[in-house]
Design an enzyme around this catalytic site. Structure first.
Site, short mmCIF file in Angstrom:
data_model
loop_
_atom_site.label_atom_id
_atom_site.label_comp_id
_atom_site.label_asym_id
_atom_site.label_seq_id
_atom_site.Cartn_x
_atom_site.Cartn_y
_atom_site.Cartn_z
N ARG A 122 0.88 -1.23 0.01
CA ARG A 122 0.08 0.17 -0.07
C ARG A 122 0.92 0.99 0.08
O ARG A 122 1.72 1.49 0.79
CB ARG A 122 -0.67 -0.15 1.36
CG ARG A 122 -1.88 1.16 1.27
CD ARG A 122 -2.90 0.83 2.38
NE ARG A 122 -4.06 2.05 2.36
CZ ARG A 122 -4.75 2.33 3.32
NH1 ARG A 122 -4.34 1.70 4.67
NH2 ARG A 122 -5.71 3.03 3.40
N GLU B 105 14.25 0.82 -1.77
CA GLU B 105 15.48 0.42 -2.70
C GLU B 105 14.86 0.10 -4.26
O GLU B 105 15.48 0.06 -5.07
CB GLU B 105 15.83 -0.97 -2.04
CG GLU B 105 17.20 -0.85 -1.43
CD GLU B 105 16.99 -0.62 0.21
OE1 GLU B 105 17.98 -0.42 0.79
OE2 GLU B 105 15.84 -0.48 0.55
#
Length: 711
Positions: A596, A672
């Site tokens: 989410r 990342e």
């Protein structure tokens, strides 16, 4: 004032775009970073670094420097306070011995701190450090890194990506039975974080308590390490780090913090030590270079029968750190024979460290380039090949995936990028002197959570204060947690203030591994939920003074074992000038399945920021060591090239719906994954443009010209 949170529920904040709550302070200069906060009687330290790569210090000629204007002290191995490094740190690892500065006469690598000159002003300290004469007994060094066969002493160790090696199935037999086989070697260079804000710390003693104002990715992490290093009661150490100008994995415990504490202890006054940009290249860690061999065997329909991914990286002679390049293969694709290995070789170099998408960034370049080559050999569309090799469970672990929406990313990305109109044949599309090509690659990154604590307080004016030892290294974490807290408390966001960056707020996950916001949001939600319930029970009673503290240790520990990852599909279009060898990225698109999304505004910045770093990784970044001196050529932002505004094209990022059902907010993590697969997508696009495969990064103009000459 009597206030409750019962009644009409506030509009949901999570999932809506919000500007940074500290944005105005940052653009007006009101937000102060570690090197800007004033202190009375502040002294300044300047690190003096070794001029040899390996050897022993025979003498430090500090007498003349101590007579220079403003100089207060010169700390070195002969007079510095002693520290203890025989412990296990908060991350479950032993510390890098190189943070224990000035403890011995050994020099393990070029740019090793040999002294700290402390003076009344920064200029005086620098002048003293540059005048300091240090004599050495120099020894032969070895900094040469090359392919795995050239390092017979390389060995396998576990790393962040799991065990050193994994094996299942008969690799030789499956390769022999494969209709199509690929065997290729890929390489990535040494890369450096180069965060906008240099590493800086101020240390002082206040009433018997050590205070450190620092730029770091986890105040509790730094507090714990400093307490153990200096044999202090953890309660007597406080670390603050309110605003951080980037970190990317490098801002943990470093030499400058330890040196600052030493100097503050000796002088009994505040001491500030800030790394220069050049010093960061030897003292702040970096991404190890890698050489990676990928062997793939597939049937005629492109389904994998064999997958082998071996990655070699380097580490220092004094501490083990491994860049787990083979990690992505353990998640992305399965085969009856599946072998991976991460190996490391010790050299006379600084210790590498975590750098954005450690392991996954270089590992995905090799793996996703190899998949592209296999698709070409099989005559199958690169996306279709990946979809045919979607695993049902973790290829190595055998565990179910929490969610795996990679196919949805590829389908949406292909639609928006116009992939269906792509002619798969390379070297055909031209725009004037430019050859045009498109490429794609998959991305993944582990989605974890670590135990954290948080406190939520109902204030007398009807607002709420949340305290958590989080770190906002530029990601917008402070804003994301404001939205999470507002939803949990069922109040508008303007009634919530989130305070972060103070170790006194209690244990919490660091900003790293894409686990920060997920871990902190879990703790904030738990505290806010309980506070809301208590306020409902205390209806009519003034709320001031009601504070609830959460601890998610049990909840995180109770999570079922699953493969938890964010996924993504990267797309790139490049133009290659065959006359000059210049490669230009014209457009990029990334579609991600990353849980989410708490704040679409800052999340999109995280995704595109990672993708832009992928452009930099593919075309520009490369640190090169002089074999004779052991030091880097051009250890600054003039010699170490990064992507600038002129290099950044149309970069778009979006996502598919992908909430994690086991997370209270549905978060996975996004810090990342934006860089993962980006370099491979660009390299695959360069092949499509030219018909020439580049297996070494960066794809420099000279390499393009040389490859074309031999094509």
């Amino acid at each position: 004032m009597t206030t409750t949170t019962t009644g009409t529920r506030a509009a949901q904040a999570v999932g809506t775009a919000h500007t940074r709550v500290e944005g105005r302070d940052k653009v007006t200069g009101a937000a102060r970073y570690a090197g800007e906060i004033p202190f009375d009687e502040l002294a300044h330290g300047w690190l003096a670094l070794s001029t040899v790569t390996r050897g022993r210090i025979t003498s430090v000629e500090d007498a003349a420097v101590l007579q220079m204007p403003g100089v207060l002290a010169v700390l070195h191995h002969g007079n510095a306070p002693r520290v203890d490094i025989d412990y296990i740190g908060v991350l479950g690892m032993s510390p890098d011995p190189t943070i224990a500065v000035f403890q011995h006469d050994r020099v393990p690598h070029a740019g090793w701190p040999v002294a700290l000159v402390v003076a009344e002003t920064s200029e005086q300290a620098r002048e003293g450090a540059e005048a300091l004469v240090v004599h050495y007994e120099e020894e032969p060094h070895d900094v040469g890194f090359s392919g795995g066969r050239a390092h017979p002493d390389a060995y396998s160790i576990p790393g962040p990506g799991g065990p050193g090696t994994t094996e299942k199935g008969d690799l030789a037999a499956e390769l022999a039975a494969s209709a199509v086989v690929l065997d290729a070697e890929y390489s990535t260079p040494e890369e450096h974080h180069s965060s906008m804000e240099p590493h800086g710390a101020t240390a002082l003693w206040d009433g018997g308590r050590l205070e450190v104002v620092d730029s770091n990715q986890g105040t509790v992490w730094v507090k714990d390490e400093l307490a153990k290093l200096f044999s202090l009661d953890p309660a007597s150490v406080r670390v603050r780090s309110e605003h951080i100008g980037g970190g990317f994995g490098s801002k943990g415990v470093r030499a400058h913090q330890v040196a600052a504490v030493m100097a503050a202890t000796v002088l009994s006054r505040p001491v500030r030590v800030i790394m220069t940009r050049r010093q960061m290249f030897s003292l702040a860690g970096y991404r190890s270079p890698t050489t990676q061999r990928v062997r793939l065997g597939a049937d005629a329909e492109g389904r994998l029968r064999a997958l082998e991914h071996s990655s070699l990286s380097l580490t220092s002679t004094v501490h083990e750190f491994i860049e787990s390049g083979a990690g992505p293969a353990r998640v992305m694709y399965d085969a009856p024979a599946h072998h991976t290995a991460n190996r490391v070789v010790r050299l006379d170099v600084p210790t590498p460290t975590f750098m954005r998408a450690p392991g996954e960034a270089p590992g995905s370049f090799a793996l996703e380039s190899a998949l592209d080559e296999l698709a070409e050999k099989c005559g199958i569309d690169p996306i279709e090949l990946r979809l045919r090799n979607e695993p049902e469970v973790g290829p190595v672990s055998g565990l179910p995936f929490s969610t795996r929406n990679l196919p949805a990313c590829f389908r949406e990305g292909a639609r928006r990028f116009g992939w269906a109109e792509r002619d798969p044949r390379p070297g055909l599309r031209r725009d004037g002197r430019w050859l045009i090509g498109t490429g794609t690659a998959a991305a993944s990154f582990f989605a974890g959570a670590m135990p954290s604590t948080a406190a939520a307080t109902a204030e007398a004016d009807g607002t709420f204060t949340v305290r958590i030892s989080a770190a906002d290294i530029g990601t917008g974490a402070r804003t994301a947690l404001t939205l999470v807290a507002a939803d949990a408390l069922q109040v508008p966001t303007d009634r919530v203030r989130v305070r972060i960056g103070d170790s006194d707020f209690g244990p919490a996950m660091i900003a790293g591994g894409s686990m920060g916001t997920r871990s902190w949001a879990w703790a904030v939600t738990a505290a806010a939920d309980e506070l809301r319930e208590r306020l409902a029970l205390a209806d009519g009673v003034p709320p001031e003074g009601i504070t609830v503290r959460s601890n998610t240790t049990d909840a995180v520990g109770a999570l079922a074992q699953k493969e938890r990852h964010s996924f993504g599909a990267q797309f790139a279009e490049v133009a290659v000038d065959v006359t000059t060898g210049e490669v230009r990225v014209r457009r990029m698109l990334g579609i991600f399945a990353a849980g989410r999304i708490v704040n679409p505004l800052t999340a999109r910045g995280q995704f595109t920021g990672g993708m832009i770093w992928g452009i930099s990784m593919a075309l520009h970044e490369e640190a090169v060591r002089d074999q004779n001196t052991g030091a880097l050529y051009g250890a600054d932002l003039a010699g170490y090239h990064v992507a600038t505004n002129a290099d950044v094209p149309l970069v778009e990022a979006d996502w598919v719906d992908d909430p994690d059902p086991d997370d209270p907010v549905g978060i996975k993590g996004i810090g990342e994954i934006g860089i993962v697969g980006a370099a491979a997508a660009i390299a695959n696009a360069v092949w499509h443009a030219t018909g020439v495969r580049h297996r070494s990064l960066p794809i420099r103009p000279d390499r393009v010209l040389a490859a074309d000459a031999h094509a």
